[in-house]
Design a protein around this motif. Structure first.
Motif, PDB file in Angstrom:
ATOM      1  N   THR A   1     -26.673   9.043  11.764  1.00 42.77           N
ATOM      2  CA  THR A   1     -25.753  10.128  11.411  1.00 42.77           C
ATOM      3  C   THR A   1     -26.513  11.339  10.900  1.00 42.77           C
ATOM      4  OG1 THR A   1     -24.098   8.481  10.806  1.00 42.77           O
ATOM      5  CG2 THR A   1     -23.759  10.698   9.979  1.00 42.77           C
TER       6      THR A   1
ATOM      7  N   TRP B   1     -25.092   8.520   1.459  1.00 38.21           N
ATOM      8  CA  TRP B   1     -24.058   7.716   0.807  1.00 38.21           C
ATOM      9  C   TRP B   1     -23.854   6.397   1.553  1.00 38.21           C
ATOM     10  CZ3 TRP B   1     -18.403   9.756  -0.173  1.00 38.21           C
ATOM     11  CH2 TRP B   1     -17.771   8.904  -1.063  1.00 38.21           C
ATOM     12  N   GLY B   2     -23.853   6.465   2.873  1.00 36.61           N
ATOM     13  CA  GLY B   2     -23.708   5.237   3.660  1.00 36.61           C
ATOM     14  C   GLY B   2     -24.868   4.292   3.459  1.00 36.61           C
TER      15      GLY B   2
ATOM     16  N   CYS C   1     -26.474   4.531   9.805  1.00 36.62           N
ATOM     17  CA  CYS C   1     -26.341   5.598   8.802  1.00 36.62           C
ATOM     18  C   CYS C   1     -27.435   6.645   8.979  1.00 36.62           C
ATOM     19  CB  CYS C   1     -26.395   5.006   7.398  1.00 36.62           C
ATOM     20  SG  CYS C   1     -24.992   3.987   6.980  1.00 36.62           S
TER      21      CYS C   1
ATOM     22  N   LEU D   1     -24.455   2.638   0.051  1.00 33.73           N
ATOM     23  CA  LEU D   1     -23.441   1.575   0.014  1.00 33.73           C
ATOM     24  C   LEU D   1     -23.882   0.340   0.796  1.00 33.73           C
ATOM     25  CD1 LEU D   1     -20.143   3.597   0.461  1.00 33.73           C
ATOM     26  CD2 LEU D   1     -20.955   2.458  -1.582  1.00 33.73           C
ATOM     27  N   THR D   2     -24.379   0.549   2.015  1.00 34.95           N
ATOM     28  CA  THR D   2     -24.772  -0.618   2.809  1.00 34.95           C
ATOM     29  C   THR D   2     -26.038  -1.269   2.261  1.00 34.95           C
ATOM     30  OG1 THR D   2     -25.974   0.813   4.338  1.00 34.95           O
ATOM     31  CG2 THR D   2     -23.723   0.231   4.922  1.00 34.95           C
TER      32      THR D   2
ATOM     33  N   SER E   1     -26.856  -1.700  10.242  1.00 42.66           N
ATOM     34  CA  SER E   1     -25.919  -0.779   9.583  1.00 42.66           C
ATOM     35  C   SER E   1     -26.653   0.376   8.906  1.00 42.66           C
ATOM     36  CB  SER E   1     -25.055  -1.532   8.571  1.00 42.66           C
ATOM     37  OG  SER E   1     -25.865  -2.170   7.618  1.00 42.66           O
TER      38      SER E   1
ATOM     39  N   GLY F   1     -23.659  12.434   3.768  1.00 38.72           N
ATOM     40  CA  GLY F   1     -22.882  11.284   4.250  1.00 38.72           C
ATOM     41  C   GLY F   1     -23.765  10.115   4.643  1.00 38.72           C
ATOM     42  N   ALA F   2     -24.889  10.408   5.286  1.00 35.73           N
ATOM     43  CA  ALA F   2     -25.825   9.345   5.658  1.00 35.73           C
ATOM     44  C   ALA F   2     -26.438   8.701   4.413  1.00 35.73           C
ATOM     45  CB  ALA F   2     -26.913   9.902   6.553  1.00 35.73           C
TER      46      ALA F   2
END
Length: 122
Positions: free
Chosen positions: A103, A70-71, A100, A74-75, A96, A67-68
Motif C-alpha cells: 500500500t 498503521w496496518g 501493508c 496492527l498486523t 499480511s 495507512g501502511a
C-alpha cells in the motif's frame, strides 16, 4: 479569529512600591499591510490550481504511508501474539505485512506518476 479580538492582560508589578497595572491590548487591525490575509477563506480562494494539485499529491502520499504504517503496526502486533501460540505459522503470516507495505509502495508510485502529470505554469 482569536488573534483579532481585543485581549486585555493585566499584570501587577513585582515591586511593592510600584502599584501600577500593566495592560497590553491587541487591536483588531493586527496587520494592515497589503500582504496580510483575512483568514483561511482568502488563502484557499486565491491559491493556484497547481498548489491544489501538489497538496493533493502530498496528502495522497502521506496518507498511504500512514495507512501502511498503521496496518503494519496492527498486523505485526497480532503476528507476535500468534507466533507465541503457534510458532510454525510465523512465516505464513508475513504476507499480511507485505500487503501493508505494498500500500505504501503504491502510494509512492502514484505520487511520482501524478507529480509528472502536473505541468509547470506558463
Amino acid at each position: 479569529f482569536f488573534w483579532q479580538r481585543i485581549v486585555a492582560v493585566e499584570r501587577r508589578a513585582a515591586a511593592p512600591s510600584n502599584h501600577s497595572i500593566y495592560t497590553a491590548k491587541m487591536s483588531s487591525n493586527v496587520c494592515s499591510s497589503a500582504y496580510c490575509n483575512q483568514g483561511w477563506s482568502e488563502v484557499l480562494t486565491h491559491m493556484s490550481p497547481y498548489g491544489y494539485a501538489n497538496f493533493g499529491i502530498a496528502f495522497g502520499l502521506g496518507l498511504s504511508v500512514v495507512g501502511a504504517a498503521w496496518g503494519i503496526w496492527l498486523t505485526g502486533s497480532s503476528l507476535v501474539g500468534a507466533a507465541v501460540k503457534a510458532p510454525r505459522i510465523r512465516s505464513k503470516n508475513l504476507i499480511s505485512v507485505i500487503f501493508c507495505e505494498a500500500t505504501a509502495i503504491y502510494g509512492v508510485i502514484m505520487a511520482i506518476i501524478l507529480a509528472n502529470k502536473v505541468k509547470k505554469p506558463e
